[in-house]
Design a protein around this motif. Structure first.
Motif, PDB file in Angstrom:
ATOM      1  N   LYS A 158       0.809  -1.226   0.000  1.00  0.00           N
ATOM      2  CA  LYS A 158       0.000   0.000   0.000  1.00  0.00           C
ATOM      3  C   LYS A 158       0.843   1.277   0.000  1.00  0.00           C
ATOM      4  O   LYS A 158       0.295   2.377  -0.073  1.00  0.00           O
ATOM      5  CB  LYS A 158      -0.922   0.012   1.221  1.00  0.00           C
ATOM      6  N   SER A 159       2.166   1.103   0.115  1.00  0.00           N
ATOM      7  CA  SER A 159       3.085   2.252   0.193  1.00  0.00           C
ATOM      8  C   SER A 159       2.662   3.215   1.294  1.00  0.00           C
ATOM      9  O   SER A 159       2.697   4.440   1.143  1.00  0.00           O
ATOM     10  CB  SER A 159       3.132   2.986  -1.163  1.00  0.00           C
ATOM     11  N   ASN A 160       2.226   2.663   2.399  1.00  0.00           N
ATOM     12  CA  ASN A 160       1.769   3.456   3.541  1.00  0.00           C
ATOM     13  C   ASN A 160       2.689   3.149   4.725  1.00  0.00           C
ATOM     14  O   ASN A 160       2.686   2.030   5.256  1.00  0.00           O
ATOM     15  CB  ASN A 160       0.320   3.094   3.883  1.00  0.00           C
ATOM     16  N   TYR A 161       3.501   4.105   5.115  1.00  0.00           N
ATOM     17  CA  TYR A 161       4.454   3.918   6.204  1.00  0.00           C
ATOM     18  C   TYR A 161       4.125   4.808   7.398  1.00  0.00           C
ATOM     19  O   TYR A 161       5.009   5.190   8.163  1.00  0.00           O
ATOM     20  CB  TYR A 161       5.879   4.190   5.711  1.00  0.00           C
TER      21      TYR A 161
ATOM     22  N   GLU B  80      -6.757  -5.565   6.705  1.00  0.00           N
ATOM     23  CA  GLU B  80      -8.184  -5.791   6.431  1.00  0.00           C
ATOM     24  C   GLU B  80      -8.529  -5.392   4.999  1.00  0.00           C
ATOM     25  O   GLU B  80      -9.325  -6.064   4.332  1.00  0.00           O
ATOM     26  CB  GLU B  80      -9.029  -5.012   7.434  1.00  0.00           C
ATOM     27  N   GLU B  81      -7.955  -4.302   4.526  1.00  0.00           N
ATOM     28  CA  GLU B  81      -8.233  -3.862   3.164  1.00  0.00           C
ATOM     29  C   GLU B  81      -7.692  -4.854   2.130  1.00  0.00           C
ATOM     30  O   GLU B  81      -8.327  -5.142   1.121  1.00  0.00           O
ATOM     31  CB  GLU B  81      -7.613  -2.479   2.929  1.00  0.00           C
ATOM     32  N   LEU B  82      -6.499  -5.361   2.384  1.00  0.00           N
ATOM     33  CA  LEU B  82      -5.873  -6.290   1.440  1.00  0.00           C
ATOM     34  C   LEU B  82      -6.428  -7.712   1.569  1.00  0.00           C
ATOM     35  O   LEU B  82      -6.187  -8.547   0.699  1.00  0.00           O
ATOM     36  CB  LEU B  82      -4.356  -6.327   1.677  1.00  0.00           C
ATOM     37  N   LYS B  83      -7.165  -7.948   2.677  1.00  0.00           N
ATOM     38  CA  LYS B  83      -7.721  -9.275   2.948  1.00  0.00           C
ATOM     39  C   LYS B  83      -6.633 -10.356   2.950  1.00  0.00           C
ATOM     40  O   LYS B  83      -6.786 -11.440   2.405  1.00  0.00           O
ATOM     41  CB  LYS B  83      -8.797  -9.636   1.924  1.00  0.00           C
ATOM     42  N   LEU B  84      -5.506  -9.994   3.564  1.00  0.00           N
ATOM     43  CA  LEU B  84      -4.414 -10.958   3.705  1.00  0.00           C
ATOM     44  C   LEU B  84      -4.705 -11.889   4.877  1.00  0.00           C
ATOM     45  O   LEU B  84      -5.009 -11.433   5.976  1.00  0.00           O
ATOM     46  CB  LEU B  84      -3.085 -10.233   3.940  1.00  0.00           C
ATOM     47  N   THR B  85      -4.614 -13.153   4.630  1.00  0.00           N
ATOM     48  CA  THR B  85      -4.851 -14.133   5.700  1.00  0.00           C
ATOM     49  C   THR B  85      -3.711 -14.081   6.704  1.00  0.00           C
ATOM     50  O   THR B  85      -2.535 -14.188   6.324  1.00  0.00           O
ATOM     51  CB  THR B  85      -4.943 -15.555   5.121  1.00  0.00           C
ATOM     52  N   PRO B  86      -4.007 -13.911   7.998  1.00  0.00           N
ATOM     53  CA  PRO B  86      -2.933 -13.881   9.001  1.00  0.00           C
ATOM     54  C   PRO B  86      -2.106 -15.161   8.971  1.00  0.00           C
ATOM     55  O   PRO B  86      -2.619 -16.238   8.655  1.00  0.00           O
ATOM     56  CB  PRO B  86      -3.693 -13.735  10.325  1.00  0.00           C
ATOM     57  N   LEU B  87      -0.820 -15.027   9.285  1.00  0.00           N
ATOM     58  CA  LEU B  87       0.066 -16.195   9.258  1.00  0.00           C
ATOM     59  C   LEU B  87      -0.388 -17.261  10.249  1.00  0.00           C
ATOM     60  O   LEU B  87      -0.233 -18.463   9.999  1.00  0.00           O
ATOM     61  CB  LEU B  87       1.498 -15.756   9.562  1.00  0.00           C
ATOM     62  N   GLU B  88      -0.935 -16.843  11.381  1.00  0.00           N
ATOM     63  CA  GLU B  88      -1.420 -17.815  12.371  1.00  0.00           C
ATOM     64  C   GLU B  88      -2.539 -18.666  11.780  1.00  0.00           C
ATOM     65  O   GLU B  88      -2.577 -19.891  11.977  1.00  0.00           O
ATOM     66  CB  GLU B  88      -1.915 -17.077  13.606  1.00  0.00           C
ATOM     67  N   THR B  89      -3.442 -18.018  11.019  1.00  0.00           N
ATOM     68  CA  THR B  89      -4.528 -18.763  10.372  1.00  0.00           C
ATOM     69  C   THR B  89      -3.985 -19.682   9.284  1.00  0.00           C
ATOM     70  O   THR B  89      -4.450 -20.810   9.113  1.00  0.00           O
ATOM     71  CB  THR B  89      -5.547 -17.785   9.775  1.00  0.00           C
ATOM     72  N   ARG B  90      -2.996 -19.200   8.549  1.00  0.00           N
ATOM     73  CA  ARG B  90      -2.395 -20.043   7.511  1.00  0.00           C
ATOM     74  C   ARG B  90      -1.754 -21.294   8.115  1.00  0.00           C
ATOM     75  O   ARG B  90      -1.875 -22.387   7.560  1.00  0.00           O
ATOM     76  CB  ARG B  90      -1.341 -19.243   6.738  1.00  0.00           C
ATOM     77  N   ARG B  91      -1.073 -21.109   9.233  1.00  0.00           N
ATOM     78  CA  ARG B  91      -0.449 -22.269   9.874  1.00  0.00           C
ATOM     79  C   ARG B  91      -1.502 -23.259  10.361  1.00  0.00           C
ATOM     80  O   ARG B  91      -1.322 -24.475  10.276  1.00  0.00           O
ATOM     81  CB  ARG B  91       0.435 -21.805  11.047  1.00  0.00           C
ATOM     82  N   LYS B  92      -2.615 -22.743  10.879  1.00  0.00           N
ATOM     83  CA  LYS B  92      -3.693 -23.626  11.339  1.00  0.00           C
ATOM     84  C   LYS B  92      -4.279 -24.404  10.166  1.00  0.00           C
ATOM     85  O   LYS B  92      -4.520 -25.617  10.266  1.00  0.00           O
ATOM     86  CB  LYS B  92      -4.783 -22.795  12.032  1.00  0.00           C
ATOM     87  N   ILE B  93      -4.505 -23.715   9.037  1.00  0.00           N
ATOM     88  CA  ILE B  93      -5.041 -24.390   7.849  1.00  0.00           C
ATOM     89  C   ILE B  93      -4.060 -25.458   7.359  1.00  0.00           C
ATOM     90  O   ILE B  93      -4.456 -26.566   6.972  1.00  0.00           O
ATOM     91  CB  ILE B  93      -5.332 -23.364   6.733  1.00  0.00           C
TER      92      ILE B  93
ATOM     93  N   THR C 193      -5.568  -1.920   9.687  1.00  0.00           N
ATOM     94  CA  THR C 193      -6.481  -1.466   8.621  1.00  0.00           C
ATOM     95  C   THR C 193      -5.996  -1.927   7.251  1.00  0.00           C
ATOM     96  O   THR C 193      -6.796  -2.358   6.402  1.00  0.00           O
ATOM     97  CB  THR C 193      -6.599   0.060   8.654  1.00  0.00           C
ATOM     98  N   LEU C 194      -4.681  -1.843   7.026  1.00  0.00           N
ATOM     99  CA  LEU C 194      -4.130  -2.267   5.741  1.00  0.00           C
ATOM    100  C   LEU C 194      -4.358  -3.760   5.507  1.00  0.00           C
ATOM    101  O   LEU C 194      -4.690  -4.183   4.395  1.00  0.00           O
ATOM    102  CB  LEU C 194      -2.633  -1.952   5.689  1.00  0.00           C
TER     103      LEU C 194
END
Length: 419
Positions: free
Chosen positions: A314-317, A329-342, A326-327
């Motif tokens: 997002k080039s937002n620093y 949520e906007e990008l809808k990136l799956t958290p790493l913790e959820t990825r590890r669980k999956i 917020t970033l």
């Protein structure tokens, strides 16, 4: 009994299997209450106080009962209690000598080996006793005059100190190590090992092909001799069968596997549950606290990469609070913790349907009874209740908790891709 169990738990680091006849038919070892404990049947053969006392002992010492089949008529009277279900690898019930069934339990445990420290011995035959006498005479010249100034303990300590100083100065000594304490390493093999070490020193000193070939050839001979001696040691543990006929006296048919042999085999079984030694910045970490801190720092650094990626995309620093959240949520990136669980759930799903070479341990079982309120899903598994966090957060206990929380429609999916 409770105090004896407590001492046993302390001495064995809480990993104890107990096989005993409790003879308490009033306790329902299959039915659990709302707190996960065992229940007492409505009809009593013994007083309620005795049954509660037995359950209190089991609960106080975090014991789990492993027998699921009746051992006398319809009752489970003979129990196998353990503080770690992972110890019990296999269990079978067969006919016993009395009116009780016999429980045969295979326990996977690692024996605690206490290594003897090197022992210093003096070679008195090579010692210079005249110098020892002269040294002691010089130290004890005015010793009688000092007796009145010291008590018996100080007197003995001073005498012992001067005596060992004299021995260290004038009597050669050597340390006896425990490296040859294996029962199949005989005197002949010990001499061969010492000769091999001498050949190695010579080869290392001169660095010639001839010396190195001689050392390697003799090292191979020592290994062969060790293998032969080890096999003979195991073969000697086999007991002679009394039913053997004289005609087969010269064959191996006269031997049978006995108690001594199985004792040796069981001593080779090991169970390792834990995190191996870690290296952080060149420093070796072997204590539990250090390992936890190192792994926690590693996971935090991985999460930081995830959050920095959102800023980069997002080039937002901006440093305002809540910006990164917020970033994400906007990008809808799956958290790493959820990825590890999956990833864990997917791997467990593949293991269930034998699509990966990960065997499901025998202690991981499905519900064996129907609840009074509803029929349990046969795809779920009995929740493991470890006593230590190091096993509680390992792959199978942690994944089974997440697996059992999945909706029924997901549990019915057999394709890993669809899941």
């Amino acid at each position: 009994m409770s105090s004896d169990l407590w001492q046993l738990v302390i001495m064995t680091n809480s990993l104890i299997p107990i096989n005993t006849n409790f003879n308490l038919p009033d306790i329902d070892w299959d039915e659990e209450d709302s707190n996960g404990g065992y229940t007492i049947k409505p009809s009593h053969n013994y007083s309620n106080e005795i049954n509660k006392l037995a359950l209190d002992i089991v609960e106080e010492h975090c014991l789990q009962q492993c027998v699921t089949e009746p051992t006398r008529e319809k009752n489970i009277l003979d129990l196998v209690l353990t503080t770690n279900e992972n110890l019990v690898q296999k269990m079978s019930i067969t006919d016993g000598m009395s009116n009780h069934q016999m429980i045969i339990t295979t326990v996977n445990a690692r024996p605690k080996v206490i290594k003897n420290k090197p022992r210093k011995i003096y070679q008195y035959k090579k010692g210079n006793m005249e110098n020892v006498k002269e040294y002691l005479n010089s130290k004890f010249e005015n010793f009688k005059e000092k007796i009145t100034e010291m008590n018996i303990e100080e007197y003995w300590t001073l005498f012992k100190t001067h005596l060992f100083q004299a021995m260290d100065l004038h009597i050669p000594s050597k340390n006896l190590t425990s490296r040859f304490n294996l029962p199949w390493v005989n005197q002949h093999i010990k001499k061969m090992i010492r000769k091999k070490e001498r050949l190695y020193k010579v080869a290392k000193k001169y660095q010639t092909k001839e010396h190195w070939d001689k050392f390697k050839q003799y090292r191979k001979a020592v290994k062969t001799e060790l293998d032969i001696s080890h096999k003979k040691y195991i073969f000697d543990m086999l007991e002679v069968s009394p039913s053997t006929s004289e005609a087969s006296a010269n064959t191996q048919d006269q031997y049978r596997i006995g108690k001594k042999y199985w004792k040796y085999i069981k001593s080779k079984k090991r169970e390792t549950v834990g995190v191996s030694t870690l290296k952080v910045n060149g420093e070796t970490i072997d204590n539990s606290k250090g390992k936890a801190e190192a792994l926690n720092a590693q996971f935090q650094s991985i999460e930081m990469v995830h959050r920095r990626a959102a800023r980069f995309i997002k080039s937002n620093y901006s440093r305002e609070p809540g910006t990164v959240t917020t970033l994400l949520e906007e990008l809808k990136l799956t958290p790493l913790e959820t990825r590890r669980k999956i990833a864990r759930i997917t791997l467990f799903h593949k293991a269930i349907y034998e699509r990966v070479s990960i065997p499901i341990p025998t202690h991981i079982i499905k519900p064996r009874r129907t609840s009074r309120l509803h029929q349990p899903n046969t795809k779920r598994y009995v929740q493991i209740r470890p006593n230590k966090d190091i096993y509680k957060y390992s792959f199978f206990p942690r994944t089974i908790r997440d697996w059992n929380k999945l909706p029924d429609e997901l549990l019915e999916i057999e394709s890993s891709e669809e899941l």
